[in-house]
Design a protein around this motif. Structure first.
Motif, PDB file in Angstrom:
ATOM      1  N   LYS A 174      51.048  85.965  41.980  1.00 43.68           N
ATOM      2  CA  LYS A 174      51.813  84.976  41.089  1.00 43.68           C
ATOM      3  C   LYS A 174      51.089  83.675  41.524  1.00 43.68           C
ATOM      4  CE  LYS A 174      56.153  82.516  41.142  1.00 43.68           C
ATOM      5  NZ  LYS A 174      57.537  82.126  41.552  1.00 43.68           N
ATOM      6  N   GLU A 175      50.403  82.976  42.703  1.00 45.67           N
ATOM      7  CA  GLU A 175      49.746  81.970  43.048  1.00 45.67           C
ATOM      8  C   GLU A 175      48.386  81.938  42.107  1.00 45.67           C
ATOM      9  OE1 GLU A 175      49.585  81.729  47.086  1.00 45.67           O
ATOM     10  OE2 GLU A 175      51.411  80.922  47.225  1.00 45.67           O
ATOM     11  N   MET A 176      48.041  83.053  41.723  1.00 45.90           N
ATOM     12  CA  MET A 176      46.664  83.108  41.134  1.00 45.90           C
ATOM     13  C   MET A 176      46.968  82.914  39.764  1.00 45.90           C
ATOM     14  SD  MET A 176      44.941  86.465  42.996  1.00 45.90           S
ATOM     15  CE  MET A 176      45.077  86.791  44.735  1.00 45.90           C
ATOM     16  N   GLY A 177      48.072  82.915  39.222  1.00 47.16           N
ATOM     17  CA  GLY A 177      48.292  83.157  37.780  1.00 47.16           C
ATOM     18  C   GLY A 177      47.993  84.402  36.817  1.00 47.16           C
ATOM     19  N   VAL A 178      47.940  85.287  37.965  1.00 44.63           N
ATOM     20  CA  VAL A 178      47.571  86.858  37.170  1.00 44.63           C
ATOM     21  C   VAL A 178      48.889  87.500  37.063  1.00 44.63           C
ATOM     22  CG1 VAL A 178      46.259  89.045  37.750  1.00 44.63           C
ATOM     23  CG2 VAL A 178      45.129  86.903  38.421  1.00 44.63           C
ATOM     24  N   ARG A 179      48.755  88.284  36.032  1.00 44.60           N
ATOM     25  CA  ARG A 179      50.099  89.010  35.758  1.00 44.60           C
ATOM     26  C   ARG A 179      50.058  90.401  36.358  1.00 44.60           C
ATOM     27  NH1 ARG A 179      54.079  87.339  33.822  1.00 44.60           N
ATOM     28  NH2 ARG A 179      53.149  86.604  32.049  1.00 44.60           N
TER      29      ARG A 179
END
Length: 300
Positions: free
Chosen positions: A161-166
């Motif tokens: 989530k922190e990486m912005g990856v789904r």
């Protein structure tokens, strides 16, 4: 009322980590071969490519970020568009010592890594999607266990989530869907939810129709799901997934055959899936359409 999915995206799982290289010379091993298979699949109609890497010398499973980097660089240089889905399932492999002396674990077949290490390549390359295997289960007939504890999954989901990856949840049984919903309830999985129903893998959910629909009915209504089965039922599941309102996964990770006695390439399997879906009146979605639907951002 029958409500099949009319706008379908296809995921191609191009190689996996299983012992398929000895049974088919079409299974890609090196970073160049894996990238070429991704390109072939995308040109055949796959919007999403699901990527494992292998040891280039042995063909065995690997998780070296340098190998992922090489694959992604080759894909980038090709100019062929696709949504990247990198596995984060490696690093949870536990093989017990024996039935009488389970500890220490066997060196061969055991590869246990922490949450941060398992996500190193995802953090570096920032694909649109990475997988999150939501459960622990037996594999095969020996002492191998795919290990994904709730605590580890919570930490991995937090970092993803922190990486912005789904995250694409990989669910091998009904309890795995419930575990994913538990993560969502804690704010660790953001909307829109994305889940892959993995059917027919011993000793997970069998791929009969009743079990499949139990899996489908357990998925939250506002989540997007795909589904597949392994071996000879992979291509029938292209139709099953669409009829149930989902999307399609094919590829050599799960099945090496196109027809009886005919070895497939990844492109062959995607083309056959396109034929099945279009024959059912479906539109095949492009990578950009998938990005829009799933709120994905291309950063690689």
């Amino acid at each position: 009322m029958l409500k099949p999915n009319r706008n379908v995206f296809i995921t191609c799982a191009v190689t996996g980590a299983g012992d398929t290289t000895g049974r088919s010379n079409k299974v890609p091993v090196t970073p160049r071969q894996i990238a070429d298979s991704c390109i072939e699949a995308a040109q055949a109609g796959a919007a999403v490519v699901h990527i494992h890497v292998r040891n280039p010398q042995t063909g065995g499973p690997a998780r070296d970020p340098a190998l992922y980097r090489e694959v992604v660089n080759y894909i980038r240089e090709s100019g062929v568009d696709m949504v990247l889905n990198l596995t984060a399932g490696m690093g949870g492999d536990l093989t017990l010592g024996s039935v009488e002396q389970p500890l220490p674990p066997a060196e061969v077949g055991t590869d246990m890594a922490g949450a941060t290490e398992r996500l190193a390549h995802v953090r570096e390359l920032l694909p649109e999607i990475c997988t999150l295997d939501c459960g622990t289960m037996n594999f095969g007939e020996g002492d191998y266990v795919m290990t994904n504890t709730p605590a580890t999954l919570k930490e991995m989901a937090k970092q993803i989530k922190e990486m912005g990856v789904r995250p694409e949840i990989e669910a091998f049984d009904t309890g795995h869907v419930l575990l994913a919903k538990w993560l969502k309830d804690q704010g660790l999985i953001e909307d829109p939810g994305m889940i892959q129903l993995c059917m027919g893998i011993p000793w997970g959910a069998p791929d009969d129709f009743s079990t499949f629909m139990a899996m489908v009915n357990a998925v939250p209504k506002d989540w997007t799901f795909s589904a597949f089965s392994i071996g000879r039922n992979q291509l029938p599941y292209a139709a099953m997934a669409v009829l149930a309102g989902g999307n399609i996964r094919v590829g050599l990770e799960d099945n090496i055959w196109l027809d009886k006695g005919v070895l497939a390439s990844n492109g062959d399997l995607v083309k056959r899936a396109v034929t099945i879906a279009e024959g059912m009146g479906c539109k095949i979605m492009t990578p950009d359409e998938v990005r829009q639907k799933m709120q994905l951002k291309k950063r690689w």
